[in-house]
Write a protein that holds these residues in place. Structure first.
Motif, PDB file in Angstrom:
ATOM      1  N   GLY A 190       0.825  -1.208   0.000  1.00  0.00           N
ATOM      2  CA  GLY A 190       0.000   0.000   0.000  1.00  0.00           C
ATOM      3  C   GLY A 190       0.860   1.259   0.000  1.00  0.00           C
ATOM      4  O   GLY A 190       0.561   2.240  -0.707  1.00  0.00           O
ATOM      5  N   PHE A 191       1.932   1.237   0.788  1.00  0.00           N
ATOM      6  CA  PHE A 191       2.861   2.379   0.826  1.00  0.00           C
ATOM      7  C   PHE A 191       3.521   2.581  -0.535  1.00  0.00           C
ATOM      8  O   PHE A 191       3.649   3.724  -1.014  1.00  0.00           O
ATOM      9  N   TYR A 192       3.934   1.491  -1.181  1.00  0.00           N
ATOM     10  CA  TYR A 192       4.605   1.609  -2.476  1.00  0.00           C
ATOM     11  C   TYR A 192       3.655   2.113  -3.561  1.00  0.00           C
ATOM     12  O   TYR A 192       4.074   2.834  -4.476  1.00  0.00           O
ATOM     13  N   ILE A 193       2.380   1.754  -3.482  1.00  0.00           N
ATOM     14  CA  ILE A 193       1.387   2.272  -4.437  1.00  0.00           C
ATOM     15  C   ILE A 193       1.288   3.792  -4.305  1.00  0.00           C
ATOM     16  O   ILE A 193       1.307   4.521  -5.301  1.00  0.00           O
ATOM     17  N   LEU A 194       1.165   4.273  -3.075  1.00  0.00           N
ATOM     18  CA  LEU A 194       1.031   5.713  -2.843  1.00  0.00           C
ATOM     19  C   LEU A 194       2.225   6.493  -3.380  1.00  0.00           C
ATOM     20  O   LEU A 194       2.083   7.621  -3.857  1.00  0.00           O
ATOM     21  N   ASN A 195       3.403   5.872  -3.315  1.00  0.00           N
ATOM     22  CA  ASN A 195       4.619   6.555  -3.755  1.00  0.00           C
ATOM     23  C   ASN A 195       5.054   6.159  -5.176  1.00  0.00           C
ATOM     24  O   ASN A 195       6.149   6.535  -5.605  1.00  0.00           O
ATOM     25  N   GLU A 196       4.206   5.398  -5.881  1.00  0.00           N
ATOM     26  CA  GLU A 196       4.425   5.035  -7.289  1.00  0.00           C
ATOM     27  C   GLU A 196       5.776   4.362  -7.513  1.00  0.00           C
ATOM     28  O   GLU A 196       6.470   4.623  -8.495  1.00  0.00           O
ATOM     29  N   ARG A 197       6.127   3.456  -6.610  1.00  0.00           N
ATOM     30  CA  ARG A 197       7.353   2.662  -6.780  1.00  0.00           C
ATOM     31  C   ARG A 197       6.957   1.339  -7.424  1.00  0.00           C
ATOM     32  O   ARG A 197       6.676   0.340  -6.755  1.00  0.00           O
ATOM     33  N   TYR A 257       3.628  11.225   1.229  1.00  0.00           N
ATOM     34  CA  TYR A 257       3.330   9.977   1.945  1.00  0.00           C
ATOM     35  C   TYR A 257       4.546   9.420   2.674  1.00  0.00           C
ATOM     36  O   TYR A 257       4.547   8.269   3.098  1.00  0.00           O
ATOM     37  N   THR A 258       5.590  10.219   2.821  1.00  0.00           N
ATOM     38  CA  THR A 258       6.773   9.769   3.550  1.00  0.00           C
ATOM     39  C   THR A 258       6.437   9.500   5.013  1.00  0.00           C
ATOM     40  O   THR A 258       5.705  10.266   5.643  1.00  0.00           O
ATOM     41  N   VAL A 259       6.966   8.393   5.542  1.00  0.00           N
ATOM     42  CA  VAL A 259       6.774   8.040   6.947  1.00  0.00           C
ATOM     43  C   VAL A 259       8.014   8.464   7.707  1.00  0.00           C
ATOM     44  O   VAL A 259       9.098   7.912   7.512  1.00  0.00           O
ATOM     45  N   HIS A 260       7.883   9.458   8.572  1.00  0.00           N
ATOM     46  CA  HIS A 260       9.046  10.016   9.263  1.00  0.00           C
ATOM     47  C   HIS A 260       9.518   9.142  10.424  1.00  0.00           C
ATOM     48  O   HIS A 260      10.587   9.398  10.990  1.00  0.00           O
ATOM     49  N   VAL A 261       8.716   8.168  10.786  1.00  0.00           N
ATOM     50  CA  VAL A 261       9.107   7.235  11.855  1.00  0.00           C
ATOM     51  C   VAL A 261       9.076   5.809  11.289  1.00  0.00           C
ATOM     52  O   VAL A 261       8.490   4.892  11.857  1.00  0.00           O
ATOM     53  N   ALA A 262       9.725   5.640  10.136  1.00  0.00           N
ATOM     54  CA  ALA A 262       9.677   4.374   9.400  1.00  0.00           C
ATOM     55  C   ALA A 262      10.100   3.154  10.225  1.00  0.00           C
ATOM     56  O   ALA A 262       9.483   2.090  10.096  1.00  0.00           O
ATOM     57  N   PRO A 263      11.144   3.236  11.092  1.00  0.00           N
ATOM     58  CA  PRO A 263      11.506   2.044  11.870  1.00  0.00           C
ATOM     59  C   PRO A 263      10.371   1.544  12.769  1.00  0.00           C
ATOM     60  O   PRO A 263      10.177   0.333  12.916  1.00  0.00           O
ATOM     61  N   ILE A 264       9.607   2.470  13.368  1.00  0.00           N
ATOM     62  CA  ILE A 264       8.498   2.077  14.236  1.00  0.00           C
ATOM     63  C   ILE A 264       7.415   1.380  13.421  1.00  0.00           C
ATOM     64  O   ILE A 264       6.881   0.333  13.811  1.00  0.00           O
ATOM     65  N   MET A 265       7.090   1.946  12.258  1.00  0.00           N
ATOM     66  CA  MET A 265       6.069   1.347  11.395  1.00  0.00           C
ATOM     67  C   MET A 265       6.503  -0.032  10.908  1.00  0.00           C
ATOM     68  O   MET A 265       5.707  -0.975  10.886  1.00  0.00           O
TER      69      MET A 265
END
Length: 385
Positions: A190-197, A257-265
Motif C-alpha cells: 500500500g505504501f509503495y502504491i502511494l509513492n508510485e514505486r 506519503y513519507t513516513v518520518h518514523v519508518a523504523p516504528i512502522m
C-alpha cells in the motif's frame, strides 16, 4: 511494446495482474507438486511436537517461488523498467533461488544451522552490495542517526537473517505464516502504491498472489501441502527486502506519503514474527537450551491449547497484527522514542490477550457443563427415587 509500457503504468491494472497471475498459476502448479511429492514419498513425517498426525506433502515453497518469479519476470518485461530496477529484480530472483535450494535441501535431508546462516548471509549480501539496498539511517531512534557504510551493511544483513528465521519459526500451524505474510506485504505494498514505486508494487502484490494461491491448498483438508523451510525462508527474505527498501526510501526521499518514523512502522508491521521469536528465544535460553532447539512454546501453540482450531488461531493472530499496525499509524506523530516505548508495552498485551479472553470463556463453559451434569444427575435420581 510502447502500448504495453503505457498500459502497465495504470497502478490498479498492475496490482490486479500481479495478484491474479500467480493465483491462476497456482491452480495448475500445486496439484502437480502434490502428485510428484506423494509419488516420490517426499512427505513431512509427523513427530511428537508436530501439529499434524498424517504424512503431508511439503515443498509448497517451490510452488510459491515459481509463481512469484514467473509473474515478476513477465511484468518486468512489459513495464519498461530502468537498468537499475532490472538489476534489483535480477538480484532478488538470484538470491531467492539460492535460498530455495537451501530450503529444499533442509526440507529433504536437514541442514546444520551454521550452513543455513552462511547461505542466508550470501543471499542477503547479493542484494545489499549489488543494489545498495540497505538501512543507512536509524531516524534518531535511541539517539542513532546516519550509519557508517560497514555498520549499515552489517545491520542490514542482521535484519535479513532475523526476518528470514523469524518467519521460519512462525510456520507452525495451517495458514499462519501465509496469512501473516499477506498482511505484512499488503501493508508495505500500500505504501509503495502511494509513492508510485512500481518495481516494489509488483514485488509486493505478486507475493500476495503467490501466498493466496498457496493458502488455497494449505488450508484444504483434501489436497493439503506445507510450505516447508523453502517457503518460509523465501517469504522471510522478500519481506525483509520490502522492509529495508521501505526504510531506505523514507530516509532519502520526501513525498506527501513519507513516513518520518519508518523504523516504528516497520516493527509494527513485522510485530508478530519479531515478538514470537524474542519470546521463544528468551524461554529457551532461560531453560539453558539452544535458542534454535524445537519446542511448543510459540504463541500459536499456546492459543491452540486454549481450544481454538488452526484457522481460528490464524485469524486471531492476523487480526491482532492488523491492530498493531493501526496503533502504529495512530501514534505516528509522537516522538519516535515514545512510540517505541508504547509499542514495547502494547504489543505483548495485544498478542497475549487471547489468553484472557478465551481462558475466561473456557472457564465459563466448564462451569456450565458442570451445572448441566449436576441437573441431569438430580433429575435421574428423582426419577429413579
Amino acid at each position: 511494446m510502447a502500448y504495453l509500457y503505457e498500459l502497465f503504468t495504470n497502478t490498479y491494472l498492475l496490482v490486479c495482474v500481479a495478484i491474479l497471475a500467480p493465483v491462476l498459476l497456482s491452480l495448475r502448479m500445486y496439484p502437480v507438486i502434490i502428485y510428484l511429492v506423494k509419488s516420490k514419498n517426499l512427505m513431512d513425517e509427523p513427530i511428537d511436537r508436530s501439529m499434524h498426525t498424517a504424512k503431508t506433502p511439503t515443498l509448497g515453497g517451490v510452488g510459491m517461488f515459481i509463481t512469484f518469479s514467473l509473474t515478476l519476470i513477465g511484468l518486468g518485461m512489459v513495464m519498461g523498467l530502468s537498468q537499475i530496477e532490472l538489476i534489483k529484480l535480477l538480484s532478488i530472483i538470484a538470491a531467492s533461488i539460492t535460498l530455495m535450494f537451501l530450503g529444499i535441501k533442509d526440507d529433504l535431508v536437514g541442514l546444520a544451522p551454521k550452513k543455513k546462516f552462511m547461505i542466508q548471509i550470501l543471499a542477503a549480501l547479493m542484494v545489499i552490495v549489488l543494489t545498495d539496498v540497505r538501512i543507512a539511517s536509524c531516524y534518531g531512534l535511541l539517539g542513532l542517526e546516519e550509519l557508517p557504510y560497514i555498520v549499515s551493511v552489517a545491520f542490514s544483513v542482521f535484519v535479513f537473517l532475523a526476518v528470514i528465521n523469524a518467519f521460519n519459526l512462525i510456520d507452525g500451524i495451517d495458514g499462519l505464516a501465509g496469512t501473516i505474510g499477506v498482511i505484512v506485504t499488503a501493508a508495505f505494498g500500500g505504501f509503495y502504491i502511494l509513492n508510485e514505486r512500481y518495481l516494489m508494487v509488483i514485488i509486493s502484490f505478486a507475493l500476495i498472489g503467490a501466498l493466496l494461491g498457496f493458502l488455497r491448498f494449505n488450508l484444504s483438508s483434501r489436497r493439503k501441502i506445507f510450505m516447508g523451510d523453502s517457503g518460509s525462508m523465501f517469504i522471510g527474505f522478500i519481506l525483509a527486502y520490502q522492509a529495508i527498501s521501505f526504510l531506505e526510501f523514507n530516509a532519502t526521499t520526501v513525498t506527501p506519503y513519507t513516513v518520518h518514523v519508518a523504523p516504528i512502522m516497520a516493527m509494527a508491521i513485522l510485530s508478530y514474527p519479531i515478538l514470537d521469536t524474542l519470546r521463544v528465544f528468551t524461554i529457551r535460553i532461560a531453560q539453558k537450551r539452544s535458542p534454535f532447539s524445537a519446542d511448543r512454546n510459540h504463541i500459536h501453540h499456546r492459543i491452540l491449547a486454549l481450544g481454538l482450531t488452526h484457522k481460528k488461531a490464524t485469524l486471531t493472530l492476523g487480526i491482532i497484527n492488523i491492530l498493531v499496525i493501526a496503533l502504529a499509524f495512530i501514534i505516528k506523530d509522537l516522538y519516535i522514542n515514545l512510540q517505541l516505548y508504547l509499542l514495547v508495552l502494547a504489543v505483548p498485551l495485544l498478542y497475549f490477550s487471547p489468553w484472557l479472553i478465551f481462558r475466561r470463556g473456557s472457564k465459563k463453559s466448564k462451569m456450565q457443563r458442570k451445572r448441566t451434569l449436576a441437573m441431569l444427575r438430580a433429575r435421574i435420581n428423582s426419577f429413579l427415587g
